[in-house]
Design a protein around this motif. Structure first.
Motif, short mmCIF file in Angstrom:
data_model
loop_
_atom_site.label_atom_id
_atom_site.label_comp_id
_atom_site.label_asym_id
_atom_site.label_seq_id
_atom_site.Cartn_x
_atom_site.Cartn_y
_atom_site.Cartn_z
N TYR A 123 0.80 -1.23 -0.05
CA TYR A 123 -0.05 -0.03 0.11
C TYR A 123 0.93 1.34 0.02
O TYR A 123 2.01 1.25 0.50
CB TYR A 123 -1.05 0.11 1.11
CG TYR A 123 -0.20 0.19 2.68
CD1 TYR A 123 0.05 1.16 3.31
CD2 TYR A 123 0.22 -1.02 3.34
CE1 TYR A 123 0.71 1.37 4.22
CE2 TYR A 123 0.83 -1.05 4.34
CZ TYR A 123 0.98 0.11 4.92
OH TYR A 123 1.55 0.27 6.35
N LEU A 125 -2.60 -2.38 -3.26
CA LEU A 125 -3.86 -1.61 -2.86
C LEU A 125 -3.67 0.01 -3.30
O LEU A 125 -2.44 0.37 -3.02
CB LEU A 125 -4.21 -1.72 -1.29
CG LEU A 125 -4.37 -3.35 -0.61
CD1 LEU A 125 -4.39 -3.18 0.60
CD2 LEU A 125 -5.50 -3.95 -1.66
N ASP A 160 -3.66 2.91 1.99
CA ASP A 160 -3.68 2.07 3.26
C ASP A 160 -5.13 1.52 3.85
O ASP A 160 -5.78 2.36 4.23
CB ASP A 160 -2.95 3.10 4.16
CG ASP A 160 -2.84 2.35 5.60
OD1 ASP A 160 -2.85 1.12 5.80
OD2 ASP A 160 -2.00 2.85 6.37
#
Length: 161
Positions: free
Chosen positions: A9, A150, A153
């Motif tokens: 992330y 991703l 976060d």
């Protein structure tokens, strides 16, 4: 057996840099660390802030971040290699050694176990009440080999950001 998930992330301080994230049994490892250290932080932070509970909650929640992908890109097996003390989380400042969450890693042909979680800069805290976590080695290695990436976060933005 526990379930493990690895993911990458964006780092809040530099979104073009990625961090390693970890979920155990569907829960972010940072949540385990926050829960385990909340009361340990209380005596250190008592009376330092106008709103002690809000500041305590923010400090505890934001004490760790993932490890930098570039720092561990050539050795993702770091999370698998047997060691008496290995960092699993780092400091939000970007230098993992500043405030790491350390654990012992033990392996067998069929399992990987993380145990003896601790904060090396607070030896008086002793072993934290996290884990131990035992993972199926085949599932662990598969998760480590293919971390999802991703867009943000999953722990969410730090309060006040």
């Amino acid at each position: 057996m526990n379930r493990i998930e690895f993911f990458h992330y964006p780092w809040a301080e530099n979104p073009s840099s990625l961090l390693w994230g970890i979920r155990v049994d569907g829960r972010d490892l940072r949540a385990y660390a926050a829960e385990a250290t909340r009361e340990l932080w209380r005596p250190e932070l008592e009376g330092q802030f106008e709103d002690d509970e809000a500041e305590l909650a923010e400090t505890v929640r934001n004490q760790h971040d993932g490890l930098g992908v570039p720092d561990f890109a050539d050795r993702p097996a770091h999370f698998l290699t047997a060691a008496d003390s290995a960092p699993l989380l780092g400091c939000p400042c970007g230098h993992w050694g500043c405030w790491p969450l350390m654990a012992s890693i033990a392996t067998t042909p069929t399992t990987v176990t993380w145990s003896s979680f601790r904060q090396p800069h607070r030896k008086q805290w002793g072993e934290l009440r996290i884990g131990p976590f035992t993972f199926d080695r085949t599932a662990f290695e598969a998760a480590l080999a293919a971390p999802s990436v991703l867009a943000e976060d999953p722990w969410g933005p730090a309060p006040g950001r």
